[in-house]
Each structure stands twice: as C-alpha cells, then as structure tokens.
Enzyme design. Sequence first.
Site, mmCIF file in Angstrom:
data_model
loop_
_atom_site.group_PDB
_atom_site.id
_atom_site.type_symbol
_atom_site.label_atom_id
_atom_site.label_comp_id
_atom_site.label_asym_id
_atom_site.label_seq_id
_atom_site.Cartn_x
_atom_site.Cartn_y
_atom_site.Cartn_z
ATOM 1 N N SER A 26 25.922 -13.582 1.644
ATOM 2 C CA SER A 26 25.944 -13.981 3.055
ATOM 3 C C SER A 26 24.828 -13.323 3.851
ATOM 4 O O SER A 26 24.018 -13.994 4.490
ATOM 5 C CB SER A 26 27.303 -13.622 3.671
ATOM 6 O OG SER A 26 27.310 -13.863 5.063
ATOM 7 N N LYS A 47 20.359 -9.748 -10.582
ATOM 8 C CA LYS A 47 20.504 -9.677 -12.026
ATOM 9 C C LYS A 47 19.847 -10.913 -12.639
ATOM 10 O O LYS A 47 19.859 -11.987 -12.038
ATOM 11 C CB LYS A 47 21.977 -9.640 -12.427
ATOM 12 C CG LYS A 47 22.691 -8.339 -12.072
ATOM 13 C CD LYS A 47 24.138 -8.399 -12.551
ATOM 14 C CE LYS A 47 24.861 -7.100 -12.250
ATOM 15 N NZ LYS A 47 26.271 -7.149 -12.684
ATOM 16 N N HIS A 107 25.451 -1.887 6.157
ATOM 17 C CA HIS A 107 26.746 -1.282 6.486
ATOM 18 C C HIS A 107 26.707 0.142 5.957
ATOM 19 O O HIS A 107 26.096 0.419 4.922
ATOM 20 C CB HIS A 107 27.865 -2.098 5.819
ATOM 21 C CG HIS A 107 29.253 -1.544 5.984
ATOM 22 N ND1 HIS A 107 29.716 -1.033 7.174
ATOM 23 C CD2 HIS A 107 30.277 -1.424 5.099
ATOM 24 C CE1 HIS A 107 30.982 -0.646 7.010
ATOM 25 N NE2 HIS A 107 31.331 -0.863 5.756
ATOM 26 N N GLY A 133 26.429 -13.757 7.873
ATOM 27 C CA GLY A 133 25.058 -14.097 7.499
ATOM 28 C C GLY A 133 24.632 -15.502 7.861
ATOM 29 O O GLY A 133 23.488 -15.725 8.255
ATOM 30 N N SER A 251 46.752 -22.381 31.043
ATOM 31 C CA SER A 251 47.649 -22.703 32.164
ATOM 32 C C SER A 251 48.277 -21.430 32.728
ATOM 33 O O SER A 251 48.346 -20.399 32.060
ATOM 34 C CB SER A 251 48.754 -23.655 31.697
ATOM 35 O OG SER A 251 49.646 -22.965 30.825
#
Length: 331
Positions: A26, A47, A107, A133, A251
């Site tokens: 991603s 890989k 991250h 992503g 509402s």
Amino acid sequence: MQVYYDADANLELLKSKNIAVIGYGSQGHAHSLNLKDSGVNVVVALKKDSASWKKAEDAGLTVKTVAEAAEWANVIMILLPDQIQKEVFDAEIAPYLKSGDTLAFGHGFNIHYKQIVPAADINVMMIAPKSPGHLVRRTYTQGSGTPCLIAIYQDPSGVTTDLALAWAKGIGGTKAGVIETNFKDETETDLFGEQAVLCGGSAELVKMGFETLVEGGYAPELAYFECMHELKLIVDLYYEGGLSRMNYSVSDTAEYGGMTRGPRVVTQAAKKEMKKILEEVQSGQFAKEWLDEYKSGQPNMNKLRQENREHPIEVVGAKLRSMMSWLIRKD
C-alpha cells in the site's frame, strides 16, 4: 506546532541520492511512484519471487533484490510489515549500510521498540503519511497530497530533517502540510488509535449494534444499513468538520439522541480500558505479544480472522454490497 509546506522543502536534496524503497504494498507503491514522478532516482526492492516484481516493472519502476538495492542506495526506506522488518534488515540491509547512509521508515515500530538498532553513523528518519497508500498516490496524481508526519531518530549528517522534508515533498505531503514529531509519539499514538478506536473499538461497536438489533427481531439487512453502511456517512462528516459538523448535519432528533445515549454505551469503563491499552503500548507489552504471535505462526490471529469472516454482519454485508454497483471491487 510548526507545519511545513512546499516552500520549506528542497526536493533537489533527494534528487542527488540513490533511493531504494523496500516493499511494494500500500505505502510502497505510492512512495515509489510519487518519487519517480517527482524526478527522483528510485528503485523498488523485492524478493526475487515476489508477485509484485512484474507489477512494479509494468509501472515503469526499476526493481532489484533487497540486497542489491541496499548496496546501491544511500537512502533506504523500509515499507514492509512491522513483523518482518527486523529479519529483512538483519539479513539483507544491515550488511550493506555505509557510514552516512540514511535509513527511513513509514512507521516507528521497529526503531522505537529496538527491533532494529542502526549504527551511530547512520541517519534515521521517518516520513509517515496519515493516509492509506492508495490515497497518497491518488491525491498526488490529482495535484494535491496527504498530510505527513516526519521524525528524526539519528542525525549524524546534520541534514536529516531537510532530507525528510524533501521526501515528504516528493510524495506530495508538503502540499497538505507536514508536522514534526518523534518516533515514540508516532508509534504509541498510532497503535493506540488503531486498537482503541479505528480498527478495534469501531469494529466492536458496529458488531454489537448489529447483534442487538437482530436479537431484537429486526431484519439483518436493516441492522447492517443502520450499524455499518451509514457509519461512512457519519465518518465523512467527522472528517470534513469534526463532531460539530456531524451534529449540525444530522437531524435534531439524531443529535439529541446521540448526545444523551452515546455516553451510556461508551462509558467511563471504556475509557478505563483504553488507558490499559495505552499502557500496554507504552510498555512494549503489545509489541512483544504481537511479535511472539507472529513467530509462533499466528494461531490466535488466524482464529480471530476466521471468527470475523463468519460473523453474520459479514455474511449479510457481502450480499448487500453485491447490489451496490457504485462500490469499487477489491480482490
């Protein structure tokens, strides 16, 4: 809090580097393609037998093995699942790192929890888009971008912040705004948000609401629309203008009912449990639990996935979504 934009970032700093993006999922595909379109010398590392190899090549990207890319590059962005980053880093990246190279992450998990411990002469930075992503890619192609966080863990070169901003600009982040944080805060808030609200709390709330209506004798289809389908409409209002925008748009009946009944469902007991979850994230307990789960073959994960697939809301939801011609189908 300082927010950085296009004028604060110099993309030329990145154009003088050899860039390797490890992974083509991603985030990996979005970073790679956006950087390529920004004129950066980028390769994708995979890989040899990866199903994504041809996909990346068909998108016009150069593809190398991880070891080849690590040896060639001087800026390496690791965009692999958290649980496999250490294994790949130790075997195929660390042996090729040279003094002055830059290691980047989307991250902070592996740096913060010390699964990956780079040498002191390696620059370490994070560029984390606050978006999936596919939206990082889509907004870039539309001429805009998604907000990003940046963080610096090691800065022996003295210019790692400038490099992180250049990367953020290359993927479109500086068009939306970039905020500087640190690896600890990004990791802990991200994990907490996923577990307590975004992926954990909201899913359980949806399932319990669905179950309550069905057990009360209402049609599963009605329960699905009320507790799952319409949630997107509410979240879109949150996204556009916060809680006030949502309350303004629904509402008066919904607003009053929500404000008086919501706290009876999500009580202070829930907040108490959220604090326990945060403590588990802060202490590293969750990180250890998840890594141990992965190493043992994910028996609990597989059981939970199966239970989710078999939940009645998923069964009725699949039937109803098949009637919604406007939905984008995913493999």
